[in-house]
Enzyme design. Structure first.
Site, PDB file in Angstrom:
ATOM      1  N   SER A 193     -36.211 -40.918  38.036  1.00  0.00           N
ATOM      2  CA  SER A 193     -35.705 -41.871  37.053  1.00  0.00           C
ATOM      3  C   SER A 193     -34.271 -41.521  36.660  1.00  0.00           C
ATOM      4  O   SER A 193     -33.402 -41.356  37.524  1.00  0.00           O
ATOM      5  CB  SER A 193     -36.650 -41.902  35.848  1.00  0.00           C
TER       6      SER A 193
ATOM      7  N   HIS B  41     -43.324 -47.238  38.432  1.00  0.00           N
ATOM      8  CA  HIS B  41     -42.386 -46.153  38.135  1.00  0.00           C
ATOM      9  C   HIS B  41     -43.108 -44.873  37.737  1.00  0.00           C
ATOM     10  O   HIS B  41     -42.518 -43.790  37.761  1.00  0.00           O
ATOM     11  CB  HIS B  41     -41.454 -46.587  36.998  1.00  0.00           C
TER      12      HIS B  41
ATOM     13  N   ASP C 144     -41.333 -50.615  41.902  1.00  0.00           N
ATOM     14  CA  ASP C 144     -40.687 -49.909  40.788  1.00  0.00           C
ATOM     15  C   ASP C 144     -39.408 -50.634  40.372  1.00  0.00           C
ATOM     16  O   ASP C 144     -38.504 -50.859  41.180  1.00  0.00           O
ATOM     17  CB  ASP C 144     -40.366 -48.480  41.224  1.00  0.00           C
TER      18      ASP C 144
END
Length: 392
Positions: free
Chosen positions: A268, A380, A327
């Protein structure tokens, strides 16, 4: 400016958003293993080694306007398919909490099936799509696991290498230092494995859940080492808060272990910081080169403009970015805002063994770009069945 409010299920991107909202004028505060000190811009910091001018030359490849059309092309194509099959994206977008940058946060049940997306051996600009080998999938899984360890409080700031993923992927790992910043909550650690002859630099990503998020700002900041390159102002600011804490430690480890390689990774927001860190190491440390420095990101967002992307490509530093199914994070900031991914994409299309590799070192319309705007926040949270964002 894009806004969205709370998500009833799944994670928010709270720390990611805080960095997206963080401008380069913010006052950074950072600390190493509990201590605190003030950090200054990495590009202006006399404490860091000077930039190696030959490693900061602007890229000769200027690319083309089509490089920024991969995502808009598929958004139009998939939206047309969706509406021709009875869907109504306009109604989805009437509420700000349903879309960010034009991408869906929660996948509509009638979205185009992922099976309609790019297949192996399909041609695209700059490369082709191939199936990942078993060995490649094992490698991608390893770095997803290592990236996940940064979410463990026992690791950062606890300095203990005893979590499940810790012992699974680097059983002899020794934490050299951890680092954290108070302003943007940038966290990470430097780890050494003597069996693997590797020095790891790992950045933590987002781990705040179910929070209200509004007014994400996609601002560029000049990337001073490379003329014409620009990067997201918040990502750069959050990274610069910790560079003084890890950089000399990596140098010390290289001096003590000159034959070891350096691998930089993160999930991330940590992926964005890993890319910036990898470039910083290459630009300032002459002992590092494409032979002993690699970058692996997991669900990382776009970081910079095309000039930055082409620059990363021109360095020759191996850069592999993994994306899980739909994602949403790798699709923000959107291409339409002038951002472009460098790196070879490995796309987990389904399960954990159906992984496609887009061989181009600049993103194309294939792999994960083939499914936009029908993305999902839930994808995610897990990569190769490894929880990202929590220590499990």
């Amino acid at each position: 400016m894009v806004s969205f409010i709370s998500i009833s299920q799944g994670v928010s991107l709270c720390l990611l958003v805080s960095s997206m909202m963080l401008g380069s004028s913010a006052v950074p505060v950072s600390g190493k293993s509990g201590s605190s000190n003030t950090a200054v811009s990495a590009s202006d910091n006399a404490a860091l080694p000077p930039l190696i001018s030959s490693r900061c030359a602007p890229p000769s490849n200027k690319g083309s306007k089509s490089d920024l059309q991969a995502e808009p092309y598929n958004m139009q194509k998939n939206t047309e398919w969706y509406e021709s099959h009875g869907g109504n994206l306009t109604s989805i977008g009437k509420r700000d909490d349903n879309l960010v940058g034009g991408m869906t946060l929660d996948l509509p049940s009638d979205a185009p099936p992922i099976s309609l997306s790019s297949s192996t051996n399909s041609a695209s600009d700059g490369g082709k799509v191939v199936a990942a080998t078993t060995a490649q999938i094992q490698e991608f899984t390893k770095y997803a696991g290592i990236a996940a360890t940064a979410y463990c409080r026992s690791v950062v700031p606890g300095n203990k290498w005893d979590c499940v993923q810790c012992q699974k992927w680097v059983p002899d790992g020794k934490i050299i230092t951890t680092f954290t910043s108070l302003l943007s909550d940038t966290n990470g650690y430097v780890l050494r494995s003597d069996k693997q002859k590797t020095i790891y630099l790992v950045f933590r990503g987002t781990n705040s859940f179910r929070s209200a998020i509004t007014d994400i700002v996609f601002n560029f900041s000049d990337y001073k080492p490379v003329k014409g390159a620009k990067v997201h102002a918040g990502f750069l600011s959050s990274y610069e808060q910790v560079v003084n804490d890890y950089f000399p430690v990596v140098q010390e480890q290289l001096t003590a272990h000159p034959t070891y390689k350096v691998i930089v990774t993160g999930h991330s927001l940590g992926g964005a910081q890993a890319l910036l860190a990898g470039m910083d190491l290459y630009q300032r440390e002459p002992r590092l080169s494409p032979k002993n420095l690699s970058i692996f990101t997991v669900g990382g967002p776009r970081v910079g403009n095309p000039t930055f992307a082409y620059y990363v490509e021109s360095t020759g530093i191996p850069f592999q970015r993994t994306v899980h199914k739909r994602d949403i994070v790798p699709h923000v900031p959107p291409q339409s805002f002038g951002f472009l991914h460098p790196g070879v994409e490995s796309w987990i299309k389904s399960g954990t063994s159906n992984v496609q590799i887009c061989t181009s070192e600049i993103e194309t319309k294939d792999c994960s770009n083939s499914i936009v705007p029908f993305t999902s926040i839930l994808d995610h949270l897990s990569y190769f069945d490894i929880n990202e964002g929590s220590c499990l």
